[in-house]
Design a protein around this motif. Structure first.
Motif, mmCIF file in Angstrom:
data_model
loop_
_atom_site.group_PDB
_atom_site.id
_atom_site.type_symbol
_atom_site.label_atom_id
_atom_site.label_comp_id
_atom_site.label_asym_id
_atom_site.label_seq_id
_atom_site.Cartn_x
_atom_site.Cartn_y
_atom_site.Cartn_z
ATOM 1 N N PHE A 155 -5.096 -3.050 14.303
ATOM 2 C CA PHE A 155 -5.528 -4.421 14.574
ATOM 3 C C PHE A 155 -4.592 -5.442 13.922
ATOM 4 N N LEU A 156 -3.814 -4.999 12.938
ATOM 5 C CA LEU A 156 -2.794 -5.820 12.303
ATOM 6 C C LEU A 156 -1.475 -5.055 12.321
ATOM 7 N N SER B 36 -10.220 -4.182 3.711
ATOM 8 C CA SER B 36 -10.338 -4.360 5.165
ATOM 9 C C SER B 36 -8.975 -4.537 5.809
ATOM 10 N N THR B 37 -8.059 -5.177 5.097
ATOM 11 C CA THR B 37 -6.694 -5.338 5.616
ATOM 12 C C THR B 37 -6.040 -3.983 5.835
ATOM 13 N N LEU B 38 -6.190 -3.079 4.868
ATOM 14 C CA LEU B 38 -5.615 -1.740 5.020
ATOM 15 C C LEU B 38 -6.227 -1.016 6.212
ATOM 16 N N PHE C 160 0.836 -1.205 0.000
ATOM 17 C CA PHE C 160 0.000 0.000 0.000
ATOM 18 C C PHE C 160 0.872 1.256 0.000
ATOM 19 N N ASP C 161 0.570 2.168 -0.922
ATOM 20 C CA ASP C 161 1.169 3.493 -0.968
ATOM 21 C C ASP C 161 0.062 4.483 -1.301
ATOM 22 N N LEU C 162 -0.295 5.339 -0.361
ATOM 23 C CA LEU C 162 -1.281 6.374 -0.653
ATOM 24 C C LEU C 162 -1.173 7.503 0.355
ATOM 25 N N THR C 163 -1.707 8.653 -0.017
ATOM 26 C CA THR C 163 -1.689 9.820 0.852
ATOM 27 C C THR C 163 -3.082 10.426 0.907
ATOM 28 N N ILE C 164 -3.412 11.000 2.077
ATOM 29 C CA ILE C 164 -4.699 11.664 2.271
ATOM 30 C C ILE C 164 -4.420 12.985 2.979
ATOM 31 N N ALA C 165 -4.831 14.079 2.371
ATOM 32 C CA ALA C 165 -4.615 15.397 2.966
ATOM 33 C C ALA C 165 -5.690 15.693 4.004
ATOM 34 N N ALA C 166 -5.410 16.636 4.877
ATOM 35 C CA ALA C 166 -6.405 17.103 5.832
ATOM 36 C C ALA C 166 -7.594 17.694 5.077
ATOM 37 N N GLY C 167 -8.785 17.327 5.482
ATOM 38 C CA GLY C 167 -9.991 17.830 4.834
ATOM 39 C C GLY C 167 -10.360 17.103 3.561
ATOM 40 N N GLU C 168 -9.744 15.941 3.323
ATOM 41 C CA GLU C 168 -9.947 15.216 2.072
ATOM 42 C C GLU C 168 -10.549 13.840 2.335
ATOM 43 N N ILE C 169 -11.445 13.435 1.438
ATOM 44 C CA ILE C 169 -11.955 12.067 1.431
ATOM 45 C C ILE C 169 -11.391 11.362 0.210
ATOM 46 N N VAL C 170 -10.735 10.248 0.449
ATOM 47 C CA VAL C 170 -10.173 9.437 -0.622
ATOM 48 C C VAL C 170 -10.976 8.143 -0.722
ATOM 49 N N GLY C 171 -11.320 7.755 -1.931
ATOM 50 C CA GLY C 171 -12.065 6.532 -2.142
ATOM 51 C C GLY C 171 -11.145 5.333 -2.298
ATOM 52 N N LEU C 172 -11.642 4.173 -1.868
ATOM 53 C CA LEU C 172 -10.888 2.930 -1.981
ATOM 54 C C LEU C 172 -11.813 1.866 -2.545
ATOM 55 N N THR C 173 -11.462 1.326 -3.708
ATOM 56 C CA THR C 173 -12.302 0.334 -4.360
ATOM 57 C C THR C 173 -11.517 -0.955 -4.584
ATOM 58 N N TYR D 195 -8.401 5.365 -5.148
ATOM 59 C CA TYR D 195 -7.415 4.308 -5.310
ATOM 60 C C TYR D 195 -8.146 2.982 -5.502
ATOM 61 N N ALA D 196 -7.647 2.162 -6.407
ATOM 62 C CA ALA D 196 -8.168 0.810 -6.596
ATOM 63 C C ALA D 196 -7.109 -0.180 -6.138
ATOM 64 N N ILE D 197 -7.549 -1.180 -5.385
ATOM 65 C CA ILE D 197 -6.630 -2.235 -4.972
ATOM 66 C C ILE D 197 -6.740 -3.372 -5.969
ATOM 67 N N GLU D 198 -5.658 -3.618 -6.658
ATOM 68 C CA GLU D 198 -5.612 -4.666 -7.674
ATOM 69 C C GLU D 198 -4.351 -5.498 -7.458
ATOM 70 N N ASN D 199 -4.533 -6.805 -7.408
ATOM 71 C CA ASN D 199 -3.390 -7.716 -7.206
ATOM 72 C C ASN D 199 -2.584 -7.341 -5.966
ATOM 73 N N GLY D 200 -3.306 -6.936 -4.929
ATOM 74 C CA GLY D 200 -2.657 -6.642 -3.659
ATOM 75 C C GLY D 200 -1.995 -5.290 -3.564
#
Length: 217
Positions: A50-51, A41-43, A20-33, A200-205
């Motif tokens: 929890f992990l 759920s792992t992320l 996983f490599d991603l960034t989220i700024a203050a005041g921002e909603i980032v989508g994850l598909t 962000y889309a999670i593809e092949n891990g």
């Protein structure tokens, strides 16, 4: 800035790992598909504590949150269901946002419920609330906690659009006003498009940036 940098995790006995490599700024909603089992759920579990990752970092404003146990992480989570203790009152559920620090009759609880348009519901048992009211109570608790990282795990599933739409607006408004860093997991493309600044889309891990076309305003 919430920064997830070269984060790697693999389950015991697994032959493949998540990256996983991603960034989220203050005041921002980032989508994850991504499809079921892709790692969404792992992320979330890694961010919440929890992990434990094999390697990499999760930092908020350049400070690692990895050494913190789950209860001390600056994270709130809003799930699809099971956000509340059904046998407790709405006010008590909101007060739990600050642990044992306050009581259900604390003015801050009433203020949080009022802000979510739930005046006078503090004494009602959670089991007797509608689905939309339950999500608003959970959001009131999140408002009271005011932690800078907000994880949204399919929070509108099971709600009709007329009920979900104002809750979406409230979440988007609070993220901007409070400067929260939010990640939304949703299978609804329209929901992602209307709420999220980037996706962000999670593809092949692996998490891959796919669009910056949306807006969370």
């Amino acid at each position: 800035m919430l920064t997830i940098d070269r984060l790697e995790f693999s389950y015991p006995g697994a032959t493949t790992a998540f990256h996983f490599d991603l960034t989220i700024a203050a005041g921002e909603i980032v989508g994850l598909t991504g499809p079921s089992g892709s790692g969404k759920s792992t992320l979330f579990d890694l961010i919440a504590g929890f992990l434990t990752p094999n390697s990499g970092t999760i930092s908020l404003d350049d400070r690692s949150i990895l050494p913190l146990p789950p209860e001390r992480r600056p994270v709130s989570i809003l799930f699809q269901t099971d956000n509340l203790f059904e046998h407790l009152s709405a006010g008590t559920n909101v007060a739990l946002g600050l642990g044992n620090a306050i009581r259900a009759d604390d003015p801050r609880v009433a203020d949080a419920l009022d802000a979510m348009e739930l005046p006078g519901l503090a004494s009602r048992r959670a089991a007797n609330l509608s689905g939309g009211q339950k999500q608003r109570v959970a959001l009131a608790r999140t408002l009271l906690r005011n932690r800078p990282i907000l994880l949204l795990d399919e929070p509108f599933n099971g709600l009709d659009d007329a009920t979900a739409q104002p809750i979406r607006r409230d979440i988007a408004r609070l993220v901007v006003e409070r400067g929260w860093h939010a990640i939304l997991v949703s299978h609804q493309a329209e929901e992602i498009a209307t709420m999220c600044a980037r996706v962000y889309a999670i593809e092949n891990g692996k998490a891959r940036l796919v669009t910056e076309a949306g807006s969370n305003h």
